[in-house]
Write an enzyme that holds these catalytic residues in place. Structure first.
Site, short mmCIF file in Angstrom:
data_model
loop_
_atom_site.label_atom_id
_atom_site.label_comp_id
_atom_site.label_asym_id
_atom_site.label_seq_id
_atom_site.Cartn_x
_atom_site.Cartn_y
_atom_site.Cartn_z
N LYS A 190 0.67 -8.05 -2.50
CA LYS A 190 -0.72 -7.70 -2.76
C LYS A 190 -0.76 -6.27 -3.28
O LYS A 190 -0.20 -5.36 -2.66
CB LYS A 190 -1.53 -7.81 -1.46
CG LYS A 190 -3.01 -7.57 -1.67
CD LYS A 190 -3.79 -7.76 -0.39
CE LYS A 190 -3.78 -6.53 0.48
NZ LYS A 190 -4.48 -5.37 -0.07
N ARG A 218 0.77 -2.57 6.96
CA ARG A 218 1.53 -1.59 7.75
C ARG A 218 2.53 -2.17 8.74
O ARG A 218 3.62 -1.61 8.88
CB ARG A 218 0.54 -0.62 8.42
CG ARG A 218 -0.12 0.31 7.38
CD ARG A 218 -1.39 0.96 7.89
NE ARG A 218 -2.47 -0.01 8.03
CZ ARG A 218 -3.72 0.30 8.38
NH1 ARG A 218 -4.04 1.56 8.62
NH2 ARG A 218 -4.64 -0.64 8.46
N ARG A 236 -1.89 -8.52 13.35
CA ARG A 236 -1.09 -7.64 14.22
C ARG A 236 -0.43 -8.50 15.28
O ARG A 236 -1.00 -9.51 15.70
CB ARG A 236 -1.97 -6.59 14.92
CG ARG A 236 -2.64 -5.59 13.99
CD ARG A 236 -1.63 -4.61 13.38
NE ARG A 236 -2.26 -3.56 12.59
CZ ARG A 236 -2.60 -3.67 11.30
NH1 ARG A 236 -2.38 -4.80 10.64
NH2 ARG A 236 -3.15 -2.65 10.67
N ASP A 271 -5.85 -7.03 -5.36
CA ASP A 271 -6.91 -6.84 -4.36
C ASP A 271 -7.72 -5.60 -4.69
O ASP A 271 -7.56 -4.55 -4.06
CB ASP A 271 -6.25 -6.74 -2.97
CG ASP A 271 -7.23 -6.46 -1.85
OD1 ASP A 271 -8.41 -6.82 -1.98
OD2 ASP A 271 -6.80 -5.88 -0.83
N LYS A 318 -11.17 -5.86 -5.11
CA LYS A 318 -12.51 -6.09 -4.51
C LYS A 318 -13.63 -5.64 -5.44
O LYS A 318 -14.43 -4.75 -5.09
CB LYS A 318 -12.63 -5.37 -3.17
CG LYS A 318 -11.59 -5.78 -2.13
CD LYS A 318 -11.85 -5.10 -0.81
CE LYS A 318 -10.83 -5.42 0.23
NZ LYS A 318 -9.49 -4.81 0.00
N PHE A 319 -13.72 -6.28 -6.60
CA PHE A 319 -14.74 -5.86 -7.57
C PHE A 319 -16.14 -6.06 -7.01
O PHE A 319 -16.46 -7.08 -6.41
CB PHE A 319 -14.60 -6.66 -8.87
CG PHE A 319 -13.26 -6.52 -9.54
CD1 PHE A 319 -12.65 -5.27 -9.68
CD2 PHE A 319 -12.60 -7.64 -10.03
CE1 PHE A 319 -11.42 -5.14 -10.30
CE2 PHE A 319 -11.36 -7.52 -10.66
CZ PHE A 319 -10.77 -6.28 -10.79
N THR A 367 -19.80 -6.13 -15.91
CA THR A 367 -18.61 -5.31 -15.65
C THR A 367 -17.59 -6.10 -14.83
O THR A 367 -16.38 -6.06 -15.10
CB THR A 367 -19.02 -4.01 -14.92
OG1 THR A 367 -19.90 -3.30 -15.77
CG2 THR A 367 -17.82 -3.14 -14.61
N ASP A 399 -19.76 -4.78 -8.76
CA ASP A 399 -20.41 -3.97 -9.80
C ASP A 399 -21.45 -4.85 -10.47
O ASP A 399 -21.72 -5.96 -9.99
CB ASP A 399 -19.33 -3.47 -10.79
CG ASP A 399 -19.72 -2.15 -11.47
OD1 ASP A 399 -20.89 -2.00 -11.87
OD2 ASP A 399 -18.84 -1.28 -11.62
N THR A 418 -12.39 -6.85 7.54
CA THR A 418 -11.85 -6.94 8.91
C THR A 418 -11.94 -5.59 9.63
O THR A 418 -11.72 -5.52 10.84
CB THR A 418 -10.39 -7.45 8.90
OG1 THR A 418 -9.68 -6.79 7.84
CG2 THR A 418 -10.33 -8.94 8.69
N ASP A 441 0.86 -1.20 0.00
CA ASP A 441 0.00 0.00 0.00
C ASP A 441 0.89 1.24 0.00
O ASP A 441 0.98 1.98 0.99
CB ASP A 441 -0.94 -0.04 1.21
CG ASP A 441 -1.94 -1.18 1.12
OD1 ASP A 441 -2.32 -1.56 -0.01
OD2 ASP A 441 -2.36 -1.71 2.17
O1 C5P Z 1 -1.94 -2.42 6.91
P1 C5P Z 1 -2.80 -3.61 7.13
O2 C5P Z 1 -2.05 -4.85 7.58
O3 C5P Z 1 -4.02 -3.33 7.99
O4 C5P Z 1 -3.32 -3.94 5.66
C1 C5P Z 1 -4.30 -4.89 5.36
C2 C5P Z 1 -4.46 -4.96 3.89
O5 C5P Z 1 -5.45 -5.94 3.60
C3 C5P Z 1 -4.93 -3.66 3.24
O6 C5P Z 1 -4.29 -3.57 1.98
C4 C5P Z 1 -6.43 -3.84 3.06
O7 C5P Z 1 -6.90 -3.17 1.93
C5 C5P Z 1 -6.52 -5.34 2.87
N1 C5P Z 1 -7.78 -5.97 3.23
C6 C5P Z 1 -8.33 -5.89 4.49
N2 C5P Z 1 -9.52 -6.49 4.77
C7 C5P Z 1 -10.16 -7.19 3.83
C8 C5P Z 1 -9.60 -7.32 2.57
C9 C5P Z 1 -8.38 -6.69 2.30
O8 C5P Z 1 -7.73 -5.28 5.38
N3 C5P Z 1 -11.27 -7.82 4.12
#
Ligand code: C5P
Length: 223
Positions: free
Chosen positions: A32, A200, A170, A58, A60-61, A67, A63, A116, A10
């Protein structure tokens, strides 16, 4: 275990994303690419990442069915190994996505169950996640994105081969930030998660490779 760790790139641009890829090159199996990086850099960056790693696109389509089917075809043509849609898009959308993905046997099609970051109470999230996972399985998708806390119920309902991808990872004293249903890498593996998505905690670490190694060693801890 490294092959089961997906690092969320990201980052704002290709230069920073590729710098991170190079730092983590030997430490993780997957990257990702999500909305931020894809909007900024698009297909050329994804192709570059594919020269060294597997890529989960990732986006997440969610629509209208036509499409989404066309977007899945574009993802397949790019050569990514995983792509996702929102299960909340409904059965017709999922069916069209499955049909489109069938032309790309090396690409796994995954459905997001409940984010999440969603503030839904944990017990309700589990019920909804299992319902959406069953819909995804019955429609022919390979698996789902869910929190670690739903993995065991989803595997029980959908079968062990149904893939689970878990963000919200985490460990230690890390800030959970905008995530709500979090767990550490050891618990994720213990619950049966097939892939762990970490953003992160790795990309913002002082030494990202060390943070990735720490996650991998926790994933291996109980095995
Ligand atoms: O920084 P962090 O570990 O929270 O990043 C989680 C990654 O997983 C982000 O790129 C977020 O867009 C992605 N994600 C998520 N929950 C989902 C699907 C994808 O946090 N259900």
């Amino acid at each position: 275990m490294r092959q089961r760790l997906m690092v969320a790139l990201d980052m704002p641009d290709a230069a920073q994303a590729l710098h991170m890829r190079n730092q983590l090159a030997e430490h993780v199996g997957w990257f990702k690419v999500g909305l931020r990086l894809f909007v900024a850099e698009g297909a050329p960056l994804v192709k570059e990442l594919l020269t060294s790693h597997k890529v989960f696109l990732d986006l997440k389509f969610h629509d209208i069915p036509n499409t989404v089917a066309q977007a899945i075809e574009s993802a397949g043509a790019l050569g990514v190994q995983m792509v996702n849609v929102h299960a909340a898009g409904g059965s017709e959308m999922l069916k069209r996505a499955v049909d489109a993905a069938s032309a790309f046997p090396d690409m796994q099609l995954i459905a997001v169950t409940v984010l999440t970051s969603d503030s839904m109470p944990a017990e309700q999230a589990k019920v909804v996640a299992v319902e959406r996972a069953l819909l995804a399985r019955d429609t022919g998708l390979h698996g789902v994105v869910c929190s670690v806390h739903e993995v065991a119920s989803i595997k029980k309902a959908c079968g062990n081969h149904f893939v689970t991808v878990t963000p919200g990872i985490r460990w230690g004293s890390q800030d959970i930030q905008d995530q709500k249903r979090v767990a550490d890498p050891a618990l994720a593996v213990q619950q049966g998660a097939d892939y762990l998505v970490v953003g992160r905690p790795i990309i913002q670490a002082a030494v990202p490779a060390d943070a990735a190694d720490e996650a991998v060693s926790m994933m291996s801890a109980r095995f």
